[in-house]
Design an enzyme around this catalytic site. Structure first.
Site, mmCIF file in Angstrom:
data_model
loop_
_atom_site.group_PDB
_atom_site.id
_atom_site.type_symbol
_atom_site.label_atom_id
_atom_site.label_comp_id
_atom_site.label_asym_id
_atom_site.label_seq_id
_atom_site.Cartn_x
_atom_site.Cartn_y
_atom_site.Cartn_z
ATOM 1 N N LYS A 184 11.122 -18.059 -18.536
ATOM 2 C CA LYS A 184 11.056 -18.796 -19.804
ATOM 3 C C LYS A 184 10.272 -18.000 -20.858
ATOM 4 C CE LYS A 184 9.531 -22.512 -17.529
ATOM 5 N NZ LYS A 184 9.821 -22.111 -16.131
ATOM 6 N N THR A 185 9.092 -17.517 -20.461
ATOM 7 C CA THR A 185 8.284 -16.731 -21.397
ATOM 8 C C THR A 185 9.032 -15.456 -21.780
ATOM 9 O OG1 THR A 185 6.391 -17.496 -20.118
ATOM 10 C CG2 THR A 185 5.969 -15.796 -21.767
ATOM 11 N N ASP B 87 3.866 -23.164 -23.757
ATOM 12 C CA ASP B 87 4.122 -23.413 -22.345
ATOM 13 C C ASP B 87 3.567 -24.784 -21.963
ATOM 14 O OD1 ASP B 87 5.105 -22.796 -19.884
ATOM 15 O OD2 ASP B 87 3.683 -21.194 -19.447
ATOM 16 N N ARG C 115 9.679 -13.885 -10.614
ATOM 17 C CA ARG C 115 8.248 -13.593 -10.522
ATOM 18 C C ARG C 115 7.849 -13.306 -9.080
ATOM 19 N NH1 ARG C 115 5.091 -17.897 -12.977
ATOM 20 N NH2 ARG C 115 5.285 -16.750 -14.921
ATOM 21 N N THR D 101 8.085 -27.437 -16.833
ATOM 22 C CA THR D 101 8.629 -27.567 -15.489
ATOM 23 C C THR D 101 9.099 -29.005 -15.264
ATOM 24 O OG1 THR D 101 6.367 -27.955 -14.782
ATOM 25 C CG2 THR D 101 7.244 -25.755 -14.430
HETATM 26 P P1 ADP Z 1 8.196 -18.423 -16.676
HETATM 27 O O1 ADP Z 1 7.740 -18.311 -18.102
HETATM 28 O O2 ADP Z 1 9.477 -19.163 -16.519
HETATM 29 O O3 ADP Z 1 7.137 -18.936 -15.748
HETATM 30 P P2 ADP Z 1 8.265 -15.517 -16.866
HETATM 31 O O4 ADP Z 1 9.111 -15.353 -18.067
HETATM 32 O O5 ADP Z 1 6.805 -15.282 -17.021
HETATM 33 O O6 ADP Z 1 8.536 -16.931 -16.175
HETATM 34 O O7 ADP Z 1 8.868 -14.512 -15.752
HETATM 35 C C1 ADP Z 1 8.134 -14.064 -14.650
HETATM 36 C C2 ADP Z 1 8.411 -12.593 -14.385
HETATM 37 O O8 ADP Z 1 9.736 -12.462 -13.874
HETATM 38 C C3 ADP Z 1 8.336 -11.721 -15.621
HETATM 39 O O9 ADP Z 1 7.318 -10.775 -15.453
HETATM 40 C C4 ADP Z 1 9.639 -10.978 -15.733
HETATM 41 O O10 ADP Z 1 9.395 -9.617 -15.577
HETATM 42 C C5 ADP Z 1 10.454 -11.427 -14.556
HETATM 43 N N1 ADP Z 1 11.745 -11.989 -14.991
HETATM 44 C C6 ADP Z 1 11.986 -13.277 -15.289
HETATM 45 N N2 ADP Z 1 13.273 -13.474 -15.602
HETATM 46 C C7 ADP Z 1 13.871 -12.274 -15.515
HETATM 47 C C8 ADP Z 1 15.232 -11.833 -15.686
HETATM 48 N N3 ADP Z 1 16.198 -12.685 -16.044
HETATM 49 N N4 ADP Z 1 15.494 -10.530 -15.511
HETATM 50 C C9 ADP Z 1 14.519 -9.684 -15.140
HETATM 51 N N5 ADP Z 1 13.230 -10.039 -14.934
HETATM 52 C C10 ADP Z 1 12.898 -11.315 -15.108
#
Ligand code: ADP
Length: 327
Positions: free
Chosen positions: A64-65, A109, A217, A158
């Site tokens: 998401k981030t 977030d 992640r 979430t």
């Molecule tokens: P969330 O915000 O949903 O908790 P993040 O955006 O922080 O998740 O993602 C976690 C990690 O996973 C990031 O460091 C990123 O490098 C990796 N990641 C997430 N989605 C992808 C994707 N579609 N392709 C490649 N790497 C990804």
């Protein structure tokens, strides 16, 4: 200690930034999300407008981030990242809103955790790009409106069900992120290995991917643990055998379940006869926080069919019993 902790946070933070894909084309998987956003970006650019407000929901670590940062890059704007718990007082959100420039993205977030006062300040900000503030108290109180630049709010959560409907209704786009397939996670592992300059074979990457609970992640985290293991054992390249061996050492089983996942299932089977059992009961029997079980552990157990949710509570399935070697 504090200095050390900040230095370490910086280091992991920087490494994290290197691992994150920067452009929409590098973002692996989530086909539907990508095509919806691709259209939104083209349309907004064509009209020379900011993107619609976007709500992303799904389990932690699915990107998401990362997607919010990519949107900013694609739109050529800045992205400010914050989380609802950091916006407790009205002045926190006022400060951040006033610091935005035309077109900027504000990523919040855990948006379901906003306080009511902060949330109410967001309504006119999202709808009319206006900040309404009250000066003074009681009968002499006056409301002032401050115009804001046209920004884009990207909210992440979430638990989409915990959002109030006035907040949810103010998002033009609401998108769900799904768990990733093994082939997608394999690509992610290989990409991260390139960034970290780690050598991994196709099968090695696939083994790590298979044990990553559908979550990028976790895939990246497991890759780092396997890398450590190989380095200590003076192995040059991560192949399937080494990935397996290392992940056993770190207590990640072939389905990607860790110690807590297995404990949750074990408690359900041994203490509650497989269920149905309530979330709170599982939480107190495992010593885990109910919300953590619900948001972090359970979604994947549901996804792979090890747990079912019934109106009377959670049930551990036959597949779960088999996996843990129960009769
Ligand atoms: P969330 O915000 O949903 O908790 P993040 O955006 O922080 O998740 O993602 C976690 C990690 O996973 C990031 O460091 C990123 O490098 C990796 N990641 C997430 N989605 C992808 C994707 N579609 N392709 C490649 N790497 C990804």
């Amino acid at each position: 200690d504090l200095l050390l902790a900040t230095a370490m946070a910086d280091e992991t933070g920087n490494q994290e930034e290197g691992i994150r894909p920067q452009r929409l084309d590098d973002y692996i998987g989530q086909k539907e999300l990508k095509s919806v956003l691709h259209i939104a970006i083209q349309a907004a650019k064509g009209r020379n407008e900011s993107l619609d407000h976007l709500l992303l929901y799904g389990p932690p670590g699915l990107g998401k981030t990362t997607m919010s940062l990519i949107l900013a890059t694609e739109m050529g704007v800045n992205c400010k990242i914050t989380a609802a718990p950091a916006l407790e007082r009205p002045r926190d959100i006022m400060g951040i809103l006033c610091s935005l420039k035309e077109g900027d993205i504000l990523f919040i977030d855990e948006i379901h955790r906003m306080t009511r006062m902060t949330e109410e300040l967001l309504y006119p900000a999202m709808e009319d790009y206006r900040l309404d503030i009250t000066i003074g108290k009681g009968q002499t109180a006056k409301t002032r409106s401050i115009p804001l630049p046209k920004f884009t709010l990207v909210g992440a959560t979430t638990r989409v069900g915990s959002l109030t409907s006035p907040l949810r209704d103010r998002f033009g786009l609401i998108q769900r992120l799904r768990f990733y397939e093994t082939d997608e996670l394999t690509l992610i592992v290989k990409r991260t290995a390139d960034v970290l300059k780690v050598c991994v074979t196709e099968e090695g990457a696939e083994e790590i991917a298979r044990r990553s609970r559908g979550t990028p992640r976790i895939a990246n985290r497991l890759l780092k643990r396997v890398r450590d293991y190989c380095q200590v054992n003076k192995v040059e390249s991560i192949d399937r055998k080494f990935a397996e061996e290392a992940l056993e050492v770190f207590n990640v089983d072939p389905m990607g379940l860790d110690w807590t996942d297995r404990l949750v299932l074990k408690v359900m089977i041994e203490q509650f006869n497989g269920g149905p059992v309530g979330l709170e009961a599982v939480a107190s029997a495992t010593g885990e926080d109910a919300q953590t079980i619900e948001e972090v552990y359970e979604p994947y157990l549901l996804q792979i069919g090890y747990v079912h949710r019934t109106p009377r509570g959670r049930v551990a399935t036959v597949a779960a019993r088999k996996h843990l070697n129960y009769e």
